[in-house]
Design a protein around this motif. Sequence first.
Motif, PDB file in Angstrom:
ATOM      1  N   ARG A   1       0.799  -1.166   0.088  1.00  0.00           N
ATOM      2  CA  ARG A   1       0.003   0.036  -0.015  1.00  0.00           C
ATOM      3  C   ARG A   1       0.780   1.215   0.032  1.00  0.00           C
ATOM      4  O   ARG A   1       1.853   1.361   0.762  1.00  0.00           O
ATOM      5  CB  ARG A   1      -0.823   0.006   1.183  1.00  0.00           C
ATOM      6  N   PRO A   2       0.584   2.145  -0.794  1.00  0.00           N
ATOM      7  CA  PRO A   2       1.542   3.398  -0.818  1.00  0.00           C
ATOM      8  C   PRO A   2       1.089   4.105   0.667  1.00  0.00           C
ATOM      9  O   PRO A   2      -0.063   4.401   1.224  1.00  0.00           O
ATOM     10  CB  PRO A   2       0.966   4.118  -2.186  1.00  0.00           C
ATOM     11  N   GLN A   3       2.325   4.653   0.966  1.00  0.00           N
ATOM     12  CA  GLN A   3       2.252   5.445   2.426  1.00  0.00           C
ATOM     13  C   GLN A   3       1.923   6.830   1.878  1.00  0.00           C
ATOM     14  O   GLN A   3       2.454   7.478   0.786  1.00  0.00           O
ATOM     15  CB  GLN A   3       3.346   5.280   3.047  1.00  0.00           C
ATOM     16  N   PRO A   4       1.091   7.782   2.684  1.00  0.00           N
ATOM     17  CA  PRO A   4       1.085   9.267   2.656  1.00  0.00           C
ATOM     18  C   PRO A   4       2.304   9.914   2.571  1.00  0.00           C
ATOM     19  O   PRO A   4       3.191   9.462   3.354  1.00  0.00           O
ATOM     20  CB  PRO A   4       0.104   9.649   3.814  1.00  0.00           C
ATOM     21  N   SER A   5       2.385  10.578   1.791  1.00  0.00           N
ATOM     22  CA  SER A   5       3.745  11.589   1.792  1.00  0.00           C
ATOM     23  C   SER A   5       4.206  12.597   2.946  1.00  0.00           C
ATOM     24  O   SER A   5       3.141  12.809   3.667  1.00  0.00           O
ATOM     25  CB  SER A   5       3.914  12.370   0.585  1.00  0.00           C
ATOM     26  N   MET A   6       5.198  12.861   3.201  1.00  0.00           N
ATOM     27  CA  MET A   6       5.749  13.850   4.212  1.00  0.00           C
ATOM     28  C   MET A   6       4.934  15.046   3.924  1.00  0.00           C
ATOM     29  O   MET A   6       4.499  15.706   4.992  1.00  0.00           O
ATOM     30  CB  MET A   6       7.065  14.068   4.294  1.00  0.00           C
ATOM     31  N   LEU A   7       4.524  15.555   2.915  1.00  0.00           N
ATOM     32  CA  LEU A   7       3.870  16.823   2.808  1.00  0.00           C
ATOM     33  C   LEU A   7       2.447  16.752   2.949  1.00  0.00           C
ATOM     34  O   LEU A   7       1.979  17.670   3.641  1.00  0.00           O
ATOM     35  CB  LEU A   7       4.133  17.130   1.127  1.00  0.00           C
TER      36      LEU A   7
END
Length: 85
Positions: free
Chosen positions: A10-16
């Motif tokens: 699963r893609p993780q939310p970005s730091m931004l």
Amino acid sequence: MLRPKRDDERPQPSMLSKFARIFGIIMTLLYIAMGIFIVFAGDRMNLDMPDSMKYALGGILILYGIVRFVRVYNSTRSNRNRYED
């Protein structure tokens, strides 16, 4: 045949996006706090405006803070659903 995604795929939310969510929550709290401050502490701070103006400005800030909270909450929930699919 489709197979369910594993946790590591699963893609993780970005730091931004994490920063934007935290910043949105902080600004929400700030707007609500400023509205409450203007309504209740306006007399002690000698704000040079009529009471009706203080209540209107404070109420608008509080309502805007609530609207921002709803928008941040909805975007967080939709992003979470996007990453879970």
